[in-house]
Design a protein around this motif. Sequence first.
Motif, PDB file in Angstrom:
ATOM      1  N   THR A   1     -62.216  -6.332  69.520  1.00  0.00           N
ATOM      2  CA  THR A   1     -61.885  -6.197  70.938  1.00  0.00           C
ATOM      3  C   THR A   1     -63.044  -6.523  71.868  1.00  0.00           C
ATOM      4  O   THR A   1     -62.838  -6.874  73.026  1.00  0.00           O
TER       5      THR A   1
ATOM      6  N   ARG B   1     -55.183  -5.478  74.252  1.00  0.00           N
ATOM      7  CA  ARG B   1     -54.756  -6.883  74.284  1.00  0.00           C
ATOM      8  C   ARG B   1     -54.126  -7.243  75.626  1.00  0.00           C
ATOM      9  O   ARG B   1     -54.226  -8.382  76.093  1.00  0.00           O
TER      10      ARG B   1
ATOM     11  N   TYR C   1     -47.270 -10.026  74.875  1.00  0.00           N
ATOM     12  CA  TYR C   1     -47.875  -9.380  76.033  1.00  0.00           C
ATOM     13  C   TYR C   1     -47.589 -10.114  77.339  1.00  0.00           C
ATOM     14  O   TYR C   1     -48.117  -9.751  78.385  1.00  0.00           O
TER      15      TYR C   1
ATOM     16  N   PHE D   1     -54.169  -8.162  67.968  1.00  0.00           N
ATOM     17  CA  PHE D   1     -55.113  -8.274  69.078  1.00  0.00           C
ATOM     18  C   PHE D   1     -55.706  -9.665  69.212  1.00  0.00           C
ATOM     19  O   PHE D   1     -55.586 -10.296  70.252  1.00  0.00           O
ATOM     20  N   SER D   2     -56.376 -10.156  68.192  1.00  0.00           N
ATOM     21  CA  SER D   2     -57.073 -11.440  68.310  1.00  0.00           C
ATOM     22  C   SER D   2     -57.011 -12.187  66.986  1.00  0.00           C
ATOM     23  O   SER D   2     -57.952 -12.142  66.194  1.00  0.00           O
TER      24      SER D   2
ATOM     25  N   SER E   1     -48.874 -14.111  69.210  1.00  0.00           N
ATOM     26  CA  SER E   1     -49.403 -12.847  69.721  1.00  0.00           C
ATOM     27  C   SER E   1     -49.340 -12.808  71.247  1.00  0.00           C
ATOM     28  O   SER E   1     -49.022 -11.772  71.842  1.00  0.00           O
ATOM     29  N   SER E   2     -49.636 -13.926  71.895  1.00  0.00           N
ATOM     30  CA  SER E   2     -49.622 -13.979  73.360  1.00  0.00           C
ATOM     31  C   SER E   2     -48.242 -13.690  73.929  1.00  0.00           C
ATOM     32  O   SER E   2     -48.111 -13.119  75.015  1.00  0.00           O
TER      33      SER E   2
END
Length: 295
Positions: free
Chosen positions: A140, A182, A283, A223-224, A279-280
Amino acid sequence: MHSKKDMSIVIPAKNEAENLRQLIPSIKTLYPDAEVIIVNDGSSDATKTVAEDAGATVITHPYSMGNGAAIKTGARSASGEIIIFMDGDGQHKPEDIERLVHKVNDGYDMVVGARMLDTHSSVFRRYANILYNKLASLMTGHKIEDLTSGFRAARTRHFKKFLYLLPNGFSYPTTSTMAFFRSGLPVGYIPVRAEKRKGKSHIRILHDGTRFFIIILKIGALFSPMRFFLPISAGLFCIGLAYYGYTYINFNRFTNMSALLFISSLLTFLIGVISEQISSLHYKGIEDEQRRTKR
């Protein structure tokens, strides 16, 4: 003092009748207007009766669906602007709820009760949590003081948006923390002392290794993804390059193993790129809402 509309307290409980006899009255005394929701996760004891007699709202699962499933059930029913999650096993002190809420009101969207190291239930879990925290902090770019604490407060409108991401098992704290980070939602911490658990734990030590592996995957995937997959890709590429150099110098040839390592490196990198895009999408709704709020 907080009114009912301001605060909901959700407590998942499985066979916690004895602990709830003391916990619920303590909460009611400190926060008489708060909404107290006990999610009875298929208990075989008097959990339901004890909670109802103490004045809590009780939602009962017909069978044990898991800690995360109980959290989701409680969150869906919560009507407060701030939702507090705590365990029903006596580890968390009701007095600390006020500190969590105060920090939320200072501008944080989630506040976690970070357990002091000497209050973990075992040395194994203490060092496992240190490892969790360092890994998550690396992912993070923020210092994470307690990734797996189940004692936390969050703004209800934000937390409910992530319910579909939460697992039904015991790793919901990890997933919710990473989801808030995130999405660019501020996460804060307050130090708390966790009391020794009263009664039998529902977490089996032999499964902690598997749970740790799953937590690592969740951190990387949620998260990443590129921070997770890129080092693996780079490592495979470097191994392939080194092995190719060795075979070329000694045997003047390019082997199938070198080709396999280079291809694996490329595929891992592409998986990371795709995972980042997926993942994007999780959110996007939160980011759109933040833009509308700023306007």
